[in-house]
Design an enzyme around this catalytic site. Structure first.
Site, PDB file in Angstrom:
ATOM      1  N   LYS A 126       2.291   1.681   4.633  1.00  0.00           N
ATOM      2  CA  LYS A 126       2.773   3.204   5.022  1.00  0.00           C
ATOM      3  C   LYS A 126       1.649   3.946   5.628  1.00  0.00           C
ATOM      4  O   LYS A 126       1.993   5.141   6.405  1.00  0.00           O
ATOM      5  CB  LYS A 126       3.173   3.589   3.783  1.00  0.00           C
ATOM      6  CG  LYS A 126       2.098   3.942   2.546  1.00  0.00           C
ATOM      7  CD  LYS A 126       2.694   4.684   1.349  1.00  0.00           C
ATOM      8  CE  LYS A 126       1.626   4.792   0.099  1.00  0.00           C
ATOM      9  NZ  LYS A 126       0.504   5.766   0.748  1.00  0.00           N
ATOM     10  N   THR A 127       0.394   3.711   5.083  1.00  0.00           N
ATOM     11  CA  THR A 127      -0.830   4.565   5.731  1.00  0.00           C
ATOM     12  C   THR A 127      -0.891   4.247   7.315  1.00  0.00           C
ATOM     13  O   THR A 127      -0.844   5.188   8.000  1.00  0.00           O
ATOM     14  CB  THR A 127      -2.209   4.331   5.112  1.00  0.00           C
ATOM     15  OG1 THR A 127      -1.920   4.445   3.780  1.00  0.00           O
ATOM     16  CG2 THR A 127      -2.993   5.496   5.511  1.00  0.00           C
ATOM     17  N   ASP A 183       2.968  12.141   2.256  1.00  0.00           N
ATOM     18  CA  ASP A 183       2.568  10.969   1.841  1.00  0.00           C
ATOM     19  C   ASP A 183       2.787  10.971   0.423  1.00  0.00           C
ATOM     20  O   ASP A 183       2.898  11.980  -0.348  1.00  0.00           O
ATOM     21  CB  ASP A 183       1.203  10.577   2.285  1.00  0.00           C
ATOM     22  CG  ASP A 183       0.786   9.199   1.584  1.00  0.00           C
ATOM     23  OD1 ASP A 183       1.653   8.107   1.632  1.00  0.00           O
ATOM     24  OD2 ASP A 183      -0.559   8.918   1.332  1.00  0.00           O
ATOM     25  N   GLU A 184       3.158   9.948  -0.509  1.00  0.00           N
ATOM     26  CA  GLU A 184       3.461   9.643  -1.791  1.00  0.00           C
ATOM     27  C   GLU A 184       4.612  10.698  -2.216  1.00  0.00           C
ATOM     28  O   GLU A 184       4.262  11.096  -3.309  1.00  0.00           O
ATOM     29  CB  GLU A 184       2.025   9.879  -2.781  1.00  0.00           C
ATOM     30  CG  GLU A 184       0.930   8.787  -2.121  1.00  0.00           C
ATOM     31  CD  GLU A 184       1.235   7.509  -2.866  1.00  0.00           C
ATOM     32  OE1 GLU A 184       2.477   7.253  -3.387  1.00  0.00           O
ATOM     33  OE2 GLU A 184       0.370   6.775  -2.464  1.00  0.00           O
ATOM     34  N   GLN A 210       7.655   3.549  -7.464  1.00  0.00           N
ATOM     35  CA  GLN A 210       6.495   3.755  -7.922  1.00  0.00           C
ATOM     36  C   GLN A 210       6.152   5.189  -8.365  1.00  0.00           C
ATOM     37  O   GLN A 210       5.052   5.840  -8.368  1.00  0.00           O
ATOM     38  CB  GLN A 210       5.144   3.405  -6.844  1.00  0.00           C
ATOM     39  CG  GLN A 210       5.405   1.990  -6.190  1.00  0.00           C
ATOM     40  CD  GLN A 210       4.242   1.502  -5.385  1.00  0.00           C
ATOM     41  OE1 GLN A 210       3.237   1.849  -5.495  1.00  0.00           O
ATOM     42  NE2 GLN A 210       4.695   1.365  -4.005  1.00  0.00           N
ATOM     43  N   ARG A 237      -0.311  -4.613  -7.780  1.00  0.00           N
ATOM     44  CA  ARG A 237      -1.848  -4.587  -7.331  1.00  0.00           C
ATOM     45  C   ARG A 237      -2.188  -5.822  -6.765  1.00  0.00           C
ATOM     46  O   ARG A 237      -3.217  -5.899  -6.448  1.00  0.00           O
ATOM     47  CB  ARG A 237      -2.435  -3.809  -8.647  1.00  0.00           C
ATOM     48  CG  ARG A 237      -2.189  -2.393  -9.003  1.00  0.00           C
ATOM     49  CD  ARG A 237      -2.072  -1.609  -7.749  1.00  0.00           C
ATOM     50  NE  ARG A 237      -0.592  -1.475  -7.444  1.00  0.00           N
ATOM     51  CZ  ARG A 237      -0.155  -0.951  -6.175  1.00  0.00           C
ATOM     52  NH1 ARG A 237      -0.852  -0.406  -5.426  1.00  0.00           N
ATOM     53  NH2 ARG A 237       1.263  -0.874  -5.995  1.00  0.00           N
TER      54      ARG A 237
END
Length: 672
Positions: free
Chosen positions: A28-29, A214-215, A245, A604
């Site tokens: 996504k970044t 973002d997020e 998330q 993770r």
């Protein structure tokens, strides 16, 4: 690396509002940074009209660096990449007059806030720590939900509701008198301003012409509102998020904000990023099957082109000491066999208290480790106290530092005196320190309060003069001595041992400062007190949440702190009912959020994932026999190596348990 078709679509869609549903590890970044570059290079936007907001300084810095590499310094100039709170602070700095603030406003962190609330509610709450924490989080939630004291009072039902609403009102008045803002004000104030002031709103809408968030699943009500007010009707907006998330409901985060978007912007385009570049297919399959037990607004299924790899593992330990030993043993053996680095391993847990035993075990085995999100040296109360004294010495107009020390240790300068001083200083447009010397203050304040205040500010002047006249080291030494700080630590610490530790921290700080002042540090240059203090203040700000990321150390952190990170080998400790899912969440029927937390933990891991659980555990002094977490039961049976399903006692197990007595082993297996 080329963008995949979905990522490419997300970058190039600019004609309306866009929601990018980005699964864990789906890049996504890259989408955000490429989109910013695309807007500048292909769509004719100037960098200074583009803003991107995220949740941590680290993420903002990384994003800025990556766009800078794509665009080059010149084209990227003026690009706003920051956290929500920094964006809010920038708006307040520009518009402080419209908000009725004076220019040099102070920022209160949570410790300043707690100290002020404790003082204000001495009568009502009598310093009860739990109630104070509860009050603090209520105030934070009210501000995040955009409520003012009158509204809270109107909604109050129980006696405690009324009391808290009253305390909220006192707190707001006092903050205004101090010309101070807390963390939540940084969002709440700009929102109220943009909502009610058309001119300011239009100014910011023409300044920020494209916004990326973002997020997004972590936004609370006031952050969502800030986004909406900046974007306005045009909807030039891209938000990136993952409802699976969302793990911050206790901070007011609302994954429903993803749903709200489609109501506020009916022409919203939804693009899903489902290819994961991080984990093996097996790890993802387990994560997908687990999270499918939660209800979803938007369905998505992650996939990976990386083969299945190792099975997930469950280790069972006798008790929590044995659990820590087993994890340590696994890391030692795995590192030896695979020739890996320590930094390839992460140990994750649900609560901070779980780290104590694993830390002890790693230390005994000389394994280097780093705790993320632990308390940094500069966040300790005693260090903040002495730093505040020094900040006032080098800049008497620092109201925030002044307020921290004016009554620490106690010197009969209470909240009433300070409120009067604050209101007078506001009226005169002066700092609190400067106002304390004015004759006019005597019309507002008299008697012991005024006397104690002036005794204090005159003493500051005297120390400051000594420091300037040359013997700075002596001045700093007499500062700690004059206020009897050590005695005060012994009076206020929970135990003499704690006071001793805290005094040692003060001595460490003192040695640093002395070395700097005398030029004994690396650069051998003698510095002024002002330079030393500024350098330490900056170091403190940088060190909060930053660390030596490249050191070869095992990483320890809570599941919450692990979000956004990835590690080749992950140990997830305490996969038991009552720990994960947490007992409070079970009681409050919020197991869905705990499942998302488990999902974050699983995703993770890049190559291998190991869960641990205990057969017995001490909890609040009593021995309990935990059952395995329901989340383990939800995983596909064949993808996990269940230790307990094996035949009892293989040769390796005999070796491992060789130290303990045979009788213990017999007793252990007879229990199963």
């Amino acid at each position: 690396m080329k963008l995949n078709p979905r990522q490419d679509e997300a970058v190039k869609y600019v004609s309306g509002p866009c929601l990018v549903l980005a699964g864990a590890g789906s890049g996504k970044t890259r989408v955000i940074t490429n989109k910013m570059a695309y807007l500048v290079q292909q769509c004719g936007y100037q960098a200074r009209h583009i803003a991107a907001v995220t949740f941590t300084n680290k993420a903002a810095r990384e994003m800025k660096e990556r766009v800078g590499q794509t665009l080059g310094k010149k084209e990227a100039r003026g690009l706003m990449v920051s956290t929500f709170h920094t964006l809010g602070l920038n708006i307040i700095r520009r518009e402080y007059k419209s908000l009725g603030l004076k220019a040099g406003f102070s920022l209160f962190d949570d410790q300043d806030q707690l100290a002020l609330l404790k003082e204000l509610t001495e009568k009502q709450l009598d310093g009860d720590k739990d109630l104070l924490r509860q009050l603090m989080s209520s105030i934070s939630n009210w501000k995040n939900d955009m409520l003012v004291p009158e509204q809270v009072l109107g909604m109050a039902q129980s006696e405690q509701d009324h009391l808290f609403a009253f305390c909220f009102e006192m707190y707001q008045k006092q903050m205004k008198a101090y010309n101070a803002l807390d963390f939540d004000d940084l969002i709440a104030m700009p929102v109220l301003l943009l909502r009610t002031n058309q001119e300011v709103r239009e100014r910011w809408q023409s300044r920020i012409r494209y916004l990326l968030v973002d997020e997004y699943q972590d936004t609370n009500t006031s952050q969502y509102e800030l986004v909406r007010l900046i974007v306005g009707e045009r909807g030039r907006l891209t938000v990136v998020g993952d409802d699976d998330q969302s793990i911050y409901s206790w901070r007011g985060a609302k994954p429903q904000n993803l749903e709200l978007l489609s109501q506020d912007y009916p022409n919203l385009k939804v693009i899903k990023l489902e290819q994961n570049y991080r984990s093996t297919s097996r790890i993802l399959r387990c994560a997908n099957i687990l999270i499918a037990n939660n209800p979803h607004v938007f369905e998505k299924t992650l996939f990976s082109e990386i083969p299945d790899g190792e099975k997930l593992k469950l280790l069972t330990a006798k008790n929590e000491d044995h659990e820590a030993e087993r994890v340590t043993g696994e890391i030692i053996a795995h590192k030896f066999l695979n020739r890996t680095d320590y930094k390839s391993y992460a140990i994750l847990y649900r609560g901070n208290h779980q780290s104590r035993l694993i830390e002890k075990s790693l230390m005994q085995n000389r394994i280097p480790y780093k705790i993320s999100g632990g308390t940094s040296f500069f966040a300790r109360a005693e260090i903040k106290d002495i730093m505040a004294y020094l900040r006032v010495l080098v800049n008497p107009d620092d109201d925030n530092a002044f307020l921290r020390i004016v009554n620490t240790p106690k010197r009969e300068i209470g909240p009433v005196t300070l409120e009067k001083l604050g209101s007078y200083a506001n009226m005169r447009g002066k700092s609190l320190f400067e106002a304390s010397f004015e004759l006019g203050l005597e019309q507002h304040l008299s008697g012991r309060g005024l006397e104690s205040l002036r005794r204090f500010t005159s003493w500051i002047v005297k120390i400051s003069e000594n420091a300037e006249r040359g013997n700075t080291v002596e001045a700093v030494r007499s500062l700690v001595r004059d206020i009897n700080y050590e005695d005060w630590l012994y009076e206020t610490s929970p135990s003499p041992k704690a006071a001793e530790m805290r005094m040692k921290n003060v001595s460490d700080l003192y040695s640093w400062i002395t070395a700097d002042l005398e030029g004994d540090n690396y650069d051998q240059e003698v510095k002024t007190l002002k330079e030393v203090v500024q350098r330490l203040t900056l170091r403190d700000m940088m060190e909060r949440g930053e660390g030596d990321d490249d050191a070869d150390q095992v990483q320890l952190m809570t599941l919450h702190a692990s979000k956004g990170l990835e590690f080749p080998y992950v140990f997830l400790m305490g996969a038991e009912e009552g720990i994960l899912p947490h007992q409070t969440s079970i009681d409050e029927d919020n197991v869905e959020e705990e499942r998302r937390l488990m999902y974050v933990g699983i995703t993770r891991a890049q190559k291998e994932l190991t869960f641990t659980m205990c057969r017995e555990r001490r909890q609040y002094g009593e021995l309990i026999k935990p059952t395995q977490s329901r989340f383990l039961d939800e995983l596909p049976f064949d993808d996990v190596e269940w230790e307990l399903q094996k035949k009892p006692q293989t040769a390796e197990e005999r070796m491992e348990k060789g130290q303990s007595h045979i009788a213990n082993i017999r007793a252990m297996f007879s229990k199963e």
